[in-house]
Design a protein around this motif. Structure first.
Motif, PDB file in Angstrom:
ATOM      1  N   GLN A   1     109.111  -1.191 -23.886  1.00  0.00           N
ATOM      2  CA  GLN A   1     108.608  -1.817 -25.111  1.00  0.00           C
ATOM      3  C   GLN A   1     108.165  -0.770 -26.127  1.00  0.00           C
ATOM      4  O   GLN A   1     108.432  -0.894 -27.328  1.00  0.00           O
ATOM      5  CB  GLN A   1     107.452  -2.763 -24.791  1.00  0.00           C
ATOM      6  N   VAL A   2     107.479   0.279 -25.655  1.00  0.00           N
ATOM      7  CA  VAL A   2     107.085   1.365 -26.552  1.00  0.00           C
ATOM      8  C   VAL A   2     108.319   2.005 -27.171  1.00  0.00           C
ATOM      9  O   VAL A   2     108.371   2.271 -28.377  1.00  0.00           O
ATOM     10  CB  VAL A   2     106.238   2.425 -25.812  1.00  0.00           C
ATOM     11  N   GLY A   3     109.336   2.239 -26.348  1.00  0.00           N
ATOM     12  CA  GLY A   3     110.572   2.831 -26.842  1.00  0.00           C
ATOM     13  C   GLY A   3     111.248   1.982 -27.894  1.00  0.00           C
ATOM     14  O   GLY A   3     111.741   2.490 -28.907  1.00  0.00           O
ATOM     15  N   LYS A   4     111.270   0.682 -27.664  1.00  0.00           N
ATOM     16  CA  LYS A   4     111.903  -0.228 -28.619  1.00  0.00           C
ATOM     17  C   LYS A   4     111.133  -0.265 -29.932  1.00  0.00           C
ATOM     18  O   LYS A   4     111.725  -0.276 -31.028  1.00  0.00           O
ATOM     19  CB  LYS A   4     111.990  -1.631 -28.032  1.00  0.00           C
ATOM     20  N   LEU A   5     109.815  -0.265 -29.846  1.00  0.00           N
ATOM     21  CA  LEU A   5     108.972  -0.319 -31.043  1.00  0.00           C
ATOM     22  C   LEU A   5     109.077   0.957 -31.878  1.00  0.00           C
ATOM     23  O   LEU A   5     108.856   0.926 -33.095  1.00  0.00           O
ATOM     24  CB  LEU A   5     107.510  -0.556 -30.647  1.00  0.00           C
ATOM     25  N   THR A   6     109.397   2.067 -31.237  1.00  0.00           N
ATOM     26  CA  THR A   6     109.391   3.360 -31.938  1.00  0.00           C
ATOM     27  C   THR A   6     110.775   3.996 -32.051  1.00  0.00           C
ATOM     28  O   THR A   6     110.899   5.143 -32.458  1.00  0.00           O
ATOM     29  CB  THR A   6     108.440   4.341 -31.225  1.00  0.00           C
ATOM     30  N   ASN A   7     111.796   3.252 -31.629  1.00  0.00           N
ATOM     31  CA  ASN A   7     113.181   3.708 -31.771  1.00  0.00           C
ATOM     32  C   ASN A   7     113.476   4.966 -30.959  1.00  0.00           C
ATOM     33  O   ASN A   7     114.234   5.846 -31.393  1.00  0.00           O
ATOM     34  CB  ASN A   7     113.524   3.937 -33.256  1.00  0.00           C
ATOM     35  N   VAL A   8     112.883   5.070 -29.770  1.00  0.00           N
ATOM     36  CA  VAL A   8     113.186   6.185 -28.863  1.00  0.00           C
ATOM     37  C   VAL A   8     114.557   5.938 -28.238  1.00  0.00           C
ATOM     38  O   VAL A   8     114.842   4.855 -27.744  1.00  0.00           O
ATOM     39  CB  VAL A   8     112.115   6.313 -27.762  1.00  0.00           C
ATOM     40  N   LYS A   9     115.408   6.950 -28.270  1.00  0.00           N
ATOM     41  CA  LYS A   9     116.798   6.789 -27.843  1.00  0.00           C
ATOM     42  C   LYS A   9     116.999   6.954 -26.340  1.00  0.00           C
ATOM     43  O   LYS A   9     117.929   6.402 -25.765  1.00  0.00           O
ATOM     44  CB  LYS A   9     117.688   7.803 -28.575  1.00  0.00           C
ATOM     45  N   LYS A  10     116.131   7.744 -25.699  1.00  0.00           N
ATOM     46  CA  LYS A  10     116.378   8.084 -24.296  1.00  0.00           C
ATOM     47  C   LYS A  10     115.077   8.166 -23.519  1.00  0.00           C
ATOM     48  O   LYS A  10     114.057   8.609 -24.041  1.00  0.00           O
ATOM     49  CB  LYS A  10     117.129   9.420 -24.205  1.00  0.00           C
ATOM     50  N   ILE A  11     115.152   7.740 -22.262  1.00  0.00           N
ATOM     51  CA  ILE A  11     114.011   7.837 -21.355  1.00  0.00           C
ATOM     52  C   ILE A  11     114.341   8.851 -20.259  1.00  0.00           C
ATOM     53  O   ILE A  11     115.466   8.892 -19.755  1.00  0.00           O
ATOM     54  CB  ILE A  11     113.691   6.466 -20.742  1.00  0.00           C
TER      55      ILE A  11
END
Length: 257
Positions: free
Chosen positions: A104-114
């Motif tokens: 969810q954090v990634g989606k909210l901040t447009n992070v491309k990779k985990i």
């Protein structure tokens, strides 16, 4: 360029260090840990609470996210994460805090990779050795500490999810986590042996390897790293990060409001 009192050249502590949001959590999808926090990840209220927490964390604006899975899972996790980003109906294949918060954090901040940074080769250490060792020299200290600590930890189950996570990300709880998971074992030994200390050393080794995995991620000074792991791992990472010439941690509690 700054110069210390001993005329040793030092780097400006804030000029080029990479900001890190080092977040400790309980495991939200079950765990083999000795203490388990009651939490239903499928409950509507739980999902709502964790989404609000994800929005708080998103204010950090991470560019990189790291989670408690082994690097061998990077490819599968990122395929799953991309499905999550592109399909609102996709349910994460990685449950608990990864799906509820990291994604969810990634989606909210447009992070491309985990990035997966856990290490499991040394994961199976015997933190129950205090109750198993026969004829230890000190049969009281460790057992009494564990009994008292687990009784106090049970009280945290009465807190809301946000209150729990605020409590878990304090220096006091970090110290407790390191003591509970490692240092207290050093009181358990038979004469001229180091049974408890050797088990604790396995946990130290695991966390150093986790830190090494973090250090192998290609980062620039403009990156902002969000790490979400069990609190014991976050506690060790906090110790490593605060002495690092490369990273600078932010205060987690400044965001959990």
């Amino acid at each position: 360029m700054p110069v210390s009192k001993n005329n040793i050249v030092t780097e400006d502590a804030n000029s080029s260090k990479i900001k890190v949001f080092n977040f400790g959590t309980f495991h939200m999808a079950g765990t083999s840990d000795a203490h388990k926090t009651e939490f239903d990840e499928n409950d509507v209220k739980s999902k709502s609470e964790t989404y609000e927490i994800a929005k708080m964390i998103a204010k950090f604006k991470p560019t990189v996210i790291c989670v408690e899975r082994e690097p061998s899972e990077n490819e599968n996790m990122n395929k799953d994460y991309q499905l999550f980003l592109n399909n609102d109906k996709h349910l994460p294949n990685y449950p608990g805090e990864i799906g509820l918060i990291a994604y969810q954090v990634g989606k909210l901040t447009n992070v491309k990779k985990i990035y997966c940074i856990d290490e499991q080769e040394t994961a199976q250490y015997n933190y129950n050795i205090t109750n198993e060792l026969e004829n230890p020299i000190d049969s009281i200290t460790s057992k009494m500490y564990l009994k008292h600590t687990f009784a106090n930890l049970a009280e945290t189950d009465k807190l809301s999810t946000l209150e729990k996570l605020r409590s878990f990300n304090t220096q006091e709880f970090y110290d407790l986590s390191i003591n509970l998971n490692a240092d207290i074992l050093s009181y358990t030994a038979t004469k001229n042996h180091f049974e408890g200390a050797d088990e604790a050393a396995k946990f130290y080794r695991r966390n150093l390897r986790i830190y090494s995995n973090l250090n192998q991620i290609p980062l620039s000074k403009n990156d902002r790293v969000f790490i979400i792991m069990g609190t014991a791992h976050a506690a060790f990472l906090n110790e490593f990060l605060k002495r690092s010439p490369k990273y600078e941690t932010v205060n987690v509690l400044d965001y959990l409001k």
